[in-house]
Design an enzyme around this catalytic site. Sequence first.
Site, PDB file in Angstrom:
ATOM      1  N   PHE A 195       0.914  -1.014   0.013  1.00 43.60           N
ATOM      2  CA  PHE A 195      -0.075   0.073  -0.003  1.00 43.60           C
ATOM      3  C   PHE A 195       1.082   1.362  -0.072  1.00 43.60           C
ATOM      4  O   PHE A 195       1.723   1.538   0.999  1.00 43.60           O
ATOM      5  CB  PHE A 195      -0.908   0.101   1.365  1.00 43.60           C
ATOM      6  CG  PHE A 195      -1.947   1.048   1.300  1.00 43.60           C
ATOM      7  CD1 PHE A 195      -3.015   1.453   0.524  1.00 43.60           C
ATOM      8  CD2 PHE A 195      -1.742   2.050   2.451  1.00 43.60           C
ATOM      9  CE1 PHE A 195      -3.844   2.321   0.594  1.00 43.60           C
ATOM     10  CE2 PHE A 195      -2.670   3.129   2.898  1.00 43.60           C
ATOM     11  CZ  PHE A 195      -3.780   3.207   1.839  1.00 43.60           C
ATOM     12  N   SER A 223       3.509  -6.892   2.564  1.00 38.51           N
ATOM     13  CA  SER A 223       2.626  -6.027   3.261  1.00 38.51           C
ATOM     14  C   SER A 223       1.156  -6.068   2.756  1.00 38.51           C
ATOM     15  O   SER A 223       0.526  -7.288   2.688  1.00 38.51           O
ATOM     16  CB  SER A 223       2.891  -4.436   3.291  1.00 38.51           C
ATOM     17  OG  SER A 223       2.238  -3.725   4.192  1.00 38.51           O
ATOM     18  N   MET A 224       0.662  -5.122   2.209  1.00 36.61           N
ATOM     19  CA  MET A 224      -0.910  -5.328   1.521  1.00 36.61           C
ATOM     20  C   MET A 224      -0.787  -6.064   0.059  1.00 36.61           C
ATOM     21  O   MET A 224      -1.746  -6.911  -0.064  1.00 36.61           O
ATOM     22  CB  MET A 224      -1.158  -3.982   1.019  1.00 36.61           C
ATOM     23  CG  MET A 224      -2.575  -3.774   0.354  1.00 36.61           C
ATOM     24  SD  MET A 224      -3.440  -2.342  -0.578  1.00 36.61           S
ATOM     25  CE  MET A 224      -1.966  -2.538  -1.946  1.00 36.61           C
ATOM     26  N   ASP A 276       8.063  -5.050  13.234  1.00 37.67           N
ATOM     27  CA  ASP A 276       7.095  -4.339  12.410  1.00 37.67           C
ATOM     28  C   ASP A 276       6.121  -3.466  13.267  1.00 37.67           C
ATOM     29  O   ASP A 276       5.537  -4.067  14.050  1.00 37.67           O
ATOM     30  CB  ASP A 276       6.403  -5.542  11.770  1.00 37.67           C
ATOM     31  CG  ASP A 276       5.557  -4.932  10.638  1.00 37.67           C
ATOM     32  OD1 ASP A 276       5.132  -3.668  10.477  1.00 37.67           O
ATOM     33  OD2 ASP A 276       4.955  -5.940   9.741  1.00 37.67           O
ATOM     34  N   HIS A 285       9.328  -2.893   8.642  1.00 33.35           N
ATOM     35  CA  HIS A 285       8.034  -3.509   7.937  1.00 33.35           C
ATOM     36  C   HIS A 285       8.611  -3.878   6.624  1.00 33.35           C
ATOM     37  O   HIS A 285       8.142  -4.896   5.974  1.00 33.35           O
ATOM     38  CB  HIS A 285       7.077  -2.463   8.034  1.00 33.35           C
ATOM     39  CG  HIS A 285       5.931  -3.002   7.304  1.00 33.35           C
ATOM     40  ND1 HIS A 285       4.882  -3.777   7.412  1.00 33.35           N
ATOM     41  CD2 HIS A 285       5.041  -2.349   6.243  1.00 33.35           C
ATOM     42  CE1 HIS A 285       3.845  -4.103   6.848  1.00 33.35           C
ATOM     43  NE2 HIS A 285       4.061  -2.991   5.715  1.00 33.35           N
TER      44      HIS A 285
END
Length: 274
Positions: free
Chosen positions: A32, A100-101, A200, A230
């Site tokens: 994202f 992530s996303m 994270d 992250h």
Amino acid sequence: MTGTSTPLAPAAFSYPGHGANAGIGVAICHGFTGSPLSVLPWAEHLSRRGFAVSVPLLPGHGTDWRDLARHSWLDWYREFEAAYLELAAQTRHCYVAGLSMGGTIALRTAARHHVAGVAVVNPGLSFYDRRVRYIGLLKHFQRTTVPAREPNPTPVTTEDGDYSLTPLEAVHQLSRLFVATLRELPAVSAPALVFKSDTDIVVPPTSLELLRKRLGSRELNVVSLPDSGHVATLDVDAPLIFEQSVQFFLQHAVAAPHSAAAWEKPVTRTPETP
């Protein structure tokens, strides 16, 4: 997750593969507000090993935050799904992967298609910015929200676009993606490899707990990343991600059936709404 230290501009990445691993495809999804630059070292490592690789640039990403606000989570998902299907049609075995996303989108793809396996880094099914609860009200008064900032950012930064502010409506779309993916996780039957950073601050441990509880796969391997934040694909544990994912792809390609579009498994799909 963004910066300005590299002259590279965000763009999709693809490689046709070579040698013995050319028949193995890996479609990777970025996160994202990011772009393929955040997973480019991963993609390049796989390319050097001969894998066929595709990393699409999701709609609205990598340019300006105003563009991000013009697209829904379904736009993001469908762009990656199309890239996966194209790569699957060209390879014997095709995996999905993401950061992530992008990991969330890869998991949803694995629930809807016969992938050879799924490898994800810090996949999001929840996140620390709890203001998402109030976005329905806030978006009428405030257009953007300040994203989470890691206290020890990754040593390599990328020019992923102007995301100093994140549109509230885009964060709302992210929340909808999480809900839609959670519903479909039981349909994931492919082997799964999950890398999770110990430090994270963007994706909380609850995401991993949700994944363990809901994932339908009988094979889930979680690898801890002790020294990375992250965006671990650009951090000190990146070599661990690269090498363990290579072994995962090679191991499961041996026993996996052909994963092109002709082998798509039937899936009971719920209506999609943006």
